[in-house]
Design an enzyme around this catalytic site. Structure first.
Site, PDB file in Angstrom:
ATOM      1  N   SER A 103      -9.545  -9.296  -7.113  1.00 43.30           N
ATOM      2  CA  SER A 103      -9.822  -9.682  -5.734  1.00 43.30           C
ATOM      3  C   SER A 103      -9.174 -11.028  -5.424  1.00 43.30           C
ATOM      4  O   SER A 103      -7.961 -11.175  -5.530  1.00 43.30           O
ATOM      5  CB  SER A 103     -11.334  -9.685  -5.493  1.00 43.30           C
ATOM      6  N   GLU A 216      -4.571  -2.946  -4.327  1.00 43.47           N
ATOM      7  CA  GLU A 216      -5.898  -2.451  -3.971  1.00 43.47           C
ATOM      8  C   GLU A 216      -6.439  -3.335  -2.863  1.00 43.47           C
ATOM      9  O   GLU A 216      -5.932  -4.425  -2.615  1.00 43.47           O
ATOM     10  CB  GLU A 216      -6.840  -2.467  -5.179  1.00 43.47           C
ATOM     11  N   HIS A 286     -12.157  -2.458  -6.149  1.00 41.16           N
ATOM     12  CA  HIS A 286     -13.591  -2.739  -5.998  1.00 41.16           C
ATOM     13  C   HIS A 286     -14.387  -1.452  -6.177  1.00 41.16           C
ATOM     14  O   HIS A 286     -15.060  -0.963  -5.271  1.00 41.16           O
ATOM     15  CB  HIS A 286     -13.847  -3.365  -4.629  1.00 41.16           C
TER      16      HIS A 286
END
Length: 313
Positions: A103, A216, A286
């Site tokens: 992230s 992602e 995630h």
């Protein structure tokens, strides 16, 4: 037993229960867990002010831990990039410390690769993964254990059926009439799409040519994903890669205005704009089931039918 150092370089830890569960889980697995003195600090939305978090990163680099694992992502690392102790981080990696996260941690990983060429690892965070309620994902734990033990050589996954026709032009058909091809000597890099786009035009985005870019994101509607992919496309970044591999894009909601526009629409559009393979279904992002990926490592990408393999052994 491995020495794992837990620190918080981004957002403040709000879910203290998940933090405690994660620590307990790692200890149950037999690891020696060291918690940074500022791991639970809070300053507005951050895990301490900038100086506090920079000091935590420096302590992680000095810890001589086997694994330096972030407590969580969120936001906060991009504002620290000019002041990161790059030489200290690179020396710690050379000594054997492996930095793991995802992230917002994409900013750290990209900057370290751009400035030093050192390899870091895209993988779990303490709270989100090891601190999840119930039993943490067994594939995630197995991949993490492989990293700890130095046994990981690659990761494979099953491509969705929709990938077959789109990839057929990149290799000869296999027995399943699906594509079969191999890409060699490619640098694996990437991470969170939003964070990478925020680094475009800065000295903290690696200038990777002939790489395999994995992506992602979370809480981003498909049109926002397309807009960010457009930025990478128009900046010439996608055209310099050998392949793009898409992981999980989740926790968004389509609306009546979309009229059939969805994530697959974006994937189809991207494939129409590039001359490189675009693979989907990578178990990373995630989501509970996530593999670990060496950011900056030379890899091979192999596709045989619906089986894909990233190999760095």
């Amino acid at each position: 037993m491995s020495h794992i150092y837990i620190y918080s370089p981004s957002s403040a830890v709000r879910d203290k229960a998940a933090f405690r569960r994660g620590i307990a889980r790692l200890q149950t697995l037999g690891h020696d867990v060291e918690i940074d003195e500022a791991a639970l600090h809070s300053h507005t939305r951050f895990a301490g002010d900038d100086e506090t978090r920079l000091a935590a990163i420096a302590r992680a680099a000095d810890s001589e831990a086997d694994i330096a694992l972030i407590s969580r992502g969120g936001y906060g690392l991009t504002r620290l990039l000019p002041e990161l102790p790059y030489k200290k981080i690179a020396r710690s990696i050379a000594r054997g410390t492996r930095y793991v996260g995802l992230s917002d941690f994409t900013a750290f990983q990209s900057a370290v690769l751009a400035k030093t060429g050192a390899v870091t690892w895209a993988g779990p965070a303490l709270g989100e993964d090891f601190g999840a309620e119930g039993v943490p994902d067994d594939i995630m734990e197995a991949c993490f254990d492989d990293l700890v033990c130095g046994q990981g050589e690659g990761t494979g996954w099953r491509l969705p059926k929709t990938d077959g026709p789109a990839l057929s032009r990149f290799g000869k058909p296999s027995a399943e009439q699906a594509p079969e091809f191999k890409l060699r000597k490619a640098t694996l890099w990437g991470g969170n799409l939003s964070v990478l786009c925020a680094l475009v035009g800065t000295p903290y985005l690696p200038a990777v040519k002939g790489g395999v870019l994995f992506l992602e994101d979370v809480n981003e509607h498909p049109y926002r994903i397309e807009r960010q992919l457009t930025q990478l496309l128009n900046a010439g970044i996608l055209g310099q890669q050998k392949a793009v591999v898409l992981g999980a894009f989740n926790r968004y909601q389509l609306g009546p205005h979309d009229k059939g526009y969805k994530l697959q629409t974006v994937v189809d559009w991207l494939r129409s704009k590039t001359r490189i393979p675009v693979l989907t279904g990578l178990p990373f992002g995630h989501v509970p089931t996530k593999v670990l990926l060496p950011v900056g490592q030379q890899i091979e990408l192999m596709v045989q039918g619906r089986d894909a393999l990233l190999y760095w052994g």
